[in-house]
Design an enzyme around this catalytic site. Structure first.
Site: not given
Ligand SMILES: Nc1nc2ncc(COP(=O)(O)OP(=O)(O)O)nc2c(=O)[nH]1
Length: 294
Positions: A268, A233
Site C-alpha cells: 500500500r 511513515k
Molecule cells: N490496510 C492498511 N490500511 C491503512 N490505511 C491507512 C494508513 C495510514 O496511511 P495513510 O492513509 O497514508 O495516512 P492517513 O491515514 O493519515 O490518510 N495505513 C494503512 C496500512 O498500513 N494498512
C-alpha cells in the site's frame, strides 16, 4: 525470542510467490495506490475530489493494481470523520475510478463500506479488522467481497499510540490476525477472501515496526496474503533523517522491497511509479529473467 512449540506448525513454507488476492494476478506483489480524499492525511497528500480522481488516474497509468480510497485519516491523533462526511468525500472519487480498476475502500464504518460497494468498490480495507463497527462483518460477508484486515491496538487512531506495549509484538500481532481470520471465517467470510496486515505504525514504536518487518514470514504462516503499508511513515523518516513525509520516497521503496522479500503480497503505497519500477528490477532479479511487466 524463540518460536513457541505451538507455532512450529505455522512456520511458513519458503515464500515461493505471493498468494492471490481479490482475483488479481498472483505470482507477483500487487501495488495498491493510496488515494486519500482527506484534508489532514499524515503523508500530506490529502486532496479534494477532482485532484483525487486525477491522482488515481495517474497511479493507474503508473501501474497500480488497486486504488485504495479513504476519507478519514487514521494517523495517530486524527480527528474522527462520521460516515456521512466520509461518503461525501469519497463517493464522487470512487464512482469515477471504480470503472477503471479494482478499488478498495479504506474505512472502519459499515455504512461507508455499504455505500462504497454500491458505488463500485470491490474490496474493503479496514484498519480495525472489522471490529470498530458492529455491522461491518455482515456488510463484507453479504457483499461477498475480499477484505484486508489490519492489526491495531483498540479501534481508535486517536489513542492507539498510548497502547504500544507488547511482550512480543510479532507473536501478538500474528496471534491477533490468526484469531481474527478464524473468527471471520466462522462468521461466513471465507479465508481466501482475507488479506492480513500487521499495521505498521498503528500503536507501534519504531522497534515494533522493525521487528514486524524482520519477522514478517511468521505472518505468512496464517495462510492469507500479506498486505504491508509502510509508505512514507514516520519510522522511515526517523531512520533516514527525513522529517517531511512527502520526501520519504527512497526509504519507502527500500522498505517495500524488504517487505516483498519477506513475503508481502500487496504493497500500500503513495509513490506508485517508483514502486512499480523498483518491483520490476526485484522481480527480474528474483525470477532470474528480465523483460517488461506482462
Ligand atoms: N490496510 C492498511 N490500511 C491503512 N490505511 C491507512 C494508513 C495510514 O496511511 P495513510 O492513509 O497514508 O495516512 P492517513 O491515514 O493519515 O490518510 N495505513 C494503512 C496500512 O498500513 N494498512
Amino acid at each position: 525470542a524463540a518460536i513457541p512449540p505451538d507455532w512450529q506448525d505455522l512456520l511458513p513454507p519458503l515464500v515461493e510467490a505471493p498468494l492471490p488476492f481479490a482475483g488479481l494476478p498472483a505470482g507477483r506483489p500487487l501495488v495498491m495506490g493510496i488515494v486519500n480524499v482527506t484534508p489532514d492525511s499524515f503523508s500530506g497528500d490529502g486532496v479534494g475530489a477532482a485532484a483525487a480522481i486525477a491522482r488515481g488516474e495517474a497511479m493507474l497509468a503508473a501501474g497500480a493494481d488497486i486504488l485504495d480510497i479513504g476519507g478519514e485519516s487514521t494517523r495517530p491523533g486524527a480527528d474522527p470523520v462520521p460516515p456521512e462526511e466520509e461518503c461525501r468525500r469519497i463517493l464522487p472519487v470512487l464512482r469515477a475510478l471504480a470503472p477503471l480498476a479494482p478499488v478498495s475502500v479504506d474505512t472502519r464504518h459499515a455504512a461507508t463500506m455499504a455505500a462504497a460497494l454500491a458505488a463500485g468498490a470491490r474490496i474493503v480495507n479496514d484498519v480495525t479488522a472489522l471490529r470498530h463497527d458492529p455491522g461491518a462483518v455482515a456488510v463484507v460477508r453479504d457483499a461477498g467481497v475480499p477484505v484486508a484486515i489490519m492489526h491495531m491496538p483498540g479501534t481508535d487512531p486517536r489513542t492507539m499510540q498510548a497502547a504500544a506495549r507488547y511482550d512480543d509484538v510479532v507473536l501478538e500481532v500474528a496471534g491477533f490476525l490468526r484469531d481474527r481470520v478464524a473468527a471471520l471465517e466462522a462468521a461466513g467470510i471465507p479465508r481466501h477472501r482475507i488479506a492480513v496486515d500487521p499495521g505498521i505504525g498503528f500503536g507501534k514504536t519504531i522497534e515494533h515496526n522493525l521487528a514486524l518487518l524482520e519477522r514478517l514470514p511468521l505472518l505468512a504462516g496464517i495462510g492469507c496474503p500479506l498486505l504491508v503499508g509502510l509508505s512514507r511513515k514516520r519510522f522511515l523518516g526517523t531512520l533516514a533523517g527525513i522529517p517531511e513525509a512527502g520526501q520519504r520516497v527512497v526509504p519507502s521503496i527500500a522498505g517495500a522491497l524488504f517487505a516483498v522479500c519477506q513475503g508481502a503480497a500487496i504493497l500500500r503505497v503513495h509513490d506508485v511509479a517508483e514502486t512499480v519500477q523498483a518491483l520490476a528490477v526485484w522481480r527480474a532479479a528474483a525470477s532470474g529473467h528480465g523483460g517488461p511487466r506482462e
